[in-house]
Motif scaffolding. Structure first.
Motif, PDB file in Angstrom:
ATOM      1  N   LEU A 145       0.815  -1.214   0.000  1.00  0.00           N
ATOM      2  CA  LEU A 145       0.000   0.000   0.000  1.00  0.00           C
ATOM      3  C   LEU A 145       0.845   1.259   0.000  1.00  0.00           C
ATOM      4  O   LEU A 145       1.884   1.349   0.658  1.00  0.00           O
ATOM      5  CB  LEU A 145      -0.905   0.005   1.232  1.00  0.00           C
ATOM      6  N   ARG A 148      -1.648   8.438  -0.741  1.00  0.00           N
ATOM      7  CA  ARG A 148      -1.674   9.629  -1.579  1.00  0.00           C
ATOM      8  C   ARG A 148      -1.356  10.866  -0.739  1.00  0.00           C
ATOM      9  O   ARG A 148      -1.468  10.849   0.481  1.00  0.00           O
ATOM     10  CB  ARG A 148      -3.042   9.773  -2.243  1.00  0.00           C
ATOM     11  N   HIS A 168     -10.344   6.854  -0.065  1.00  0.00           N
ATOM     12  CA  HIS A 168      -9.544   6.685  -1.284  1.00  0.00           C
ATOM     13  C   HIS A 168      -8.154   7.306  -1.152  1.00  0.00           C
ATOM     14  O   HIS A 168      -7.592   7.817  -2.121  1.00  0.00           O
ATOM     15  CB  HIS A 168     -10.285   7.265  -2.495  1.00  0.00           C
ATOM     16  N   SER A 169      -7.614   7.237   0.054  1.00  0.00           N
ATOM     17  CA  SER A 169      -6.274   7.787   0.289  1.00  0.00           C
ATOM     18  C   SER A 169      -5.173   6.765   0.026  1.00  0.00           C
ATOM     19  O   SER A 169      -4.006   7.139  -0.118  1.00  0.00           O
ATOM     20  CB  SER A 169      -6.160   8.272   1.737  1.00  0.00           C
ATOM     21  N   TRP A 171      -3.616   3.297  -2.147  1.00  0.00           N
ATOM     22  CA  TRP A 171      -3.663   2.607  -3.437  1.00  0.00           C
ATOM     23  C   TRP A 171      -2.501   1.626  -3.511  1.00  0.00           C
ATOM     24  O   TRP A 171      -1.586   1.657  -2.685  1.00  0.00           O
ATOM     25  CB  TRP A 171      -3.634   3.595  -4.597  1.00  0.00           C
ATOM     26  N   VAL A 172      -2.574   0.732  -4.483  1.00  0.00           N
ATOM     27  CA  VAL A 172      -1.533  -0.276  -4.686  1.00  0.00           C
ATOM     28  C   VAL A 172      -0.824   0.026  -6.004  1.00  0.00           C
ATOM     29  O   VAL A 172      -1.393  -0.191  -7.079  1.00  0.00           O
ATOM     30  CB  VAL A 172      -2.122  -1.700  -4.723  1.00  0.00           C
ATOM     31  N   GLU A 204      -9.916   1.311   4.846  1.00  0.00           N
ATOM     32  CA  GLU A 204      -9.404   1.902   3.612  1.00  0.00           C
ATOM     33  C   GLU A 204      -8.311   1.024   3.014  1.00  0.00           C
ATOM     34  O   GLU A 204      -8.246   0.840   1.791  1.00  0.00           O
ATOM     35  CB  GLU A 204      -8.879   3.310   3.881  1.00  0.00           C
ATOM     36  N   ARG A 207     -10.080  -1.794   1.355  1.00  0.00           N
ATOM     37  CA  ARG A 207     -10.700  -1.367   0.092  1.00  0.00           C
ATOM     38  C   ARG A 207      -9.663  -1.311  -1.034  1.00  0.00           C
ATOM     39  O   ARG A 207      -9.901  -1.796  -2.153  1.00  0.00           O
ATOM     40  CB  ARG A 207     -11.339   0.016   0.259  1.00  0.00           C
ATOM     41  N   ALA A 208      -8.492  -0.720  -0.748  1.00  0.00           N
ATOM     42  CA  ALA A 208      -7.466  -0.565  -1.768  1.00  0.00           C
ATOM     43  C   ALA A 208      -6.945  -1.919  -2.237  1.00  0.00           C
ATOM     44  O   ALA A 208      -6.692  -2.114  -3.436  1.00  0.00           O
ATOM     45  CB  ALA A 208      -6.326   0.284  -1.221  1.00  0.00           C
ATOM     46  N   ALA A 211      -9.563  -3.692  -4.332  1.00  0.00           N
ATOM     47  CA  ALA A 211      -9.733  -3.046  -5.628  1.00  0.00           C
ATOM     48  C   ALA A 211      -8.800  -3.626  -6.687  1.00  0.00           C
ATOM     49  O   ALA A 211      -9.079  -3.523  -7.885  1.00  0.00           O
ATOM     50  CB  ALA A 211      -9.496  -1.540  -5.504  1.00  0.00           C
ATOM     51  N   VAL A 212      -7.690  -4.251  -6.247  1.00  0.00           N
ATOM     52  CA  VAL A 212      -6.771  -4.872  -7.200  1.00  0.00           C
ATOM     53  C   VAL A 212      -6.854  -6.399  -7.123  1.00  0.00           C
ATOM     54  O   VAL A 212      -5.950  -7.108  -7.562  1.00  0.00           O
ATOM     55  CB  VAL A 212      -5.320  -4.400  -6.972  1.00  0.00           C
TER      56      VAL A 212
END
Length: 259
Positions: A145, A148, A168-169, A171-172, A204, A207-208, A211-212
């Motif tokens: 992870l 952002r 949505h802070s 992401w991968v 969160e 979620r991230a 999402a992938v």
């Protein structure tokens, strides 16, 4: 002899136990002996919708809180070992059996890492991984992870503010996913952190990852913050009712990632 050794350490290095302030080791034998060893479910109140089962060793208070603060804020790096052992117990309770496990640390803000001089969570998770491998458990720690820019320090924020701050802070990055996704085993993904408070960070992170295409089996932490009754009442009055007590059912599937 132990007393003399501890006195010498205090004289030369100024060391004291985080738990009881006894001169010598950063964690004395007496305080280490009374650390919690039985992980328990640690559902926040209210619980973010869809949160994977969270586990912790105890409340974020007393000696446990002192150890976590000493490691994170005061660079008492020797505490990574005993804290990592505690985190490994939470992982073992979250994913019992001998399934391979992928430990994903919750990321810290880059500014916080610079200020502290180290990534406390990553160090803690690495220690937990070593402890689990010492028990012949197939495990990898992968910092999948990334955070952002623009995320605020969570301290002082209530549950709604934390959730909004973290939406949505995380992401991968594709290159991190590519390094991790070697399809050689079915593994269980566990998000790891030092403390769970409202569950916003854990949710969160979950979620991230999902999402992938990486389903999260559980959340593992060392400690859980017990929220004050007035905080819970204010959140419930705003529209979120505290969730009912839920039991963990080990029905999460694995994902093809190398261990």
């Amino acid at each position: 002899m132990t007393t003399l050794n501890d006195a010498a350490r205090d004289l030369l290095l100024g060391g004291r136990c985080c738990g009881c302030a006894r001169p010598g080791r950063v964690l004395c034998r007496a305080c280490r002996a009374v650390l919690p060893r039985s992980p328990r479910p640690a559902w926040p109140t209210p619980t973010p919708a869809g949160l994977a089962p969270p586990w912790a060793l105890g409340d974020y208070a007393g000696t446990l809180r002192a150890l976590l603060l000493g490691h994170k804020e005061r660079r008492q790096l020797a505490l990574a070992g005993p804290l990592g052992e505690l985190l490994s117990l939470a992982v073992g309770a979250a994913v019992p059996g001998d399934d391979p496990v992928l430990l994903v640390p919750a990321p810290s803000r880059r500014s916080a890492v610079r200020e502290r001089g180290h990534d406390a969570t990553a160090r803690l998770v690495a220690a937990a991984g070593r402890a689990l491998r010492g028990q012949d458990r197939p495990v990898r720690e992968v910092p999948l992870l990334a955070m952002r820019t623009g995320v605020l320090d969570q301290a002082g924020l209530d549950a709604r503010q934390r959730a909004a701050n973290l939406t949505h802070s995380l992401w991968v990055p594709p290159e991190r996913l590519a390094r991790a996704a070697r399809p050689v085993a079915r593994v269980r993904v566990v998000v790891c952190d030092d403390v769970i408070t409202t569950g916003a960070t854990a949710r969160e992170a979950q979620r991230a990852l999902e999402a992938v295409g990486l389903p999260v089996s559980a959340i593992a932490t060392v400690a859980a913050t017990r929220r004050r009754s007035d905080e819970v009442d204010q959140t419930a009055a705003a529209g979120d009712r505290p969730s009912s007590t839920r039991r963990f059912h080990d029905d999460q599937g694995g994902v093809s990632v190398g261990v």
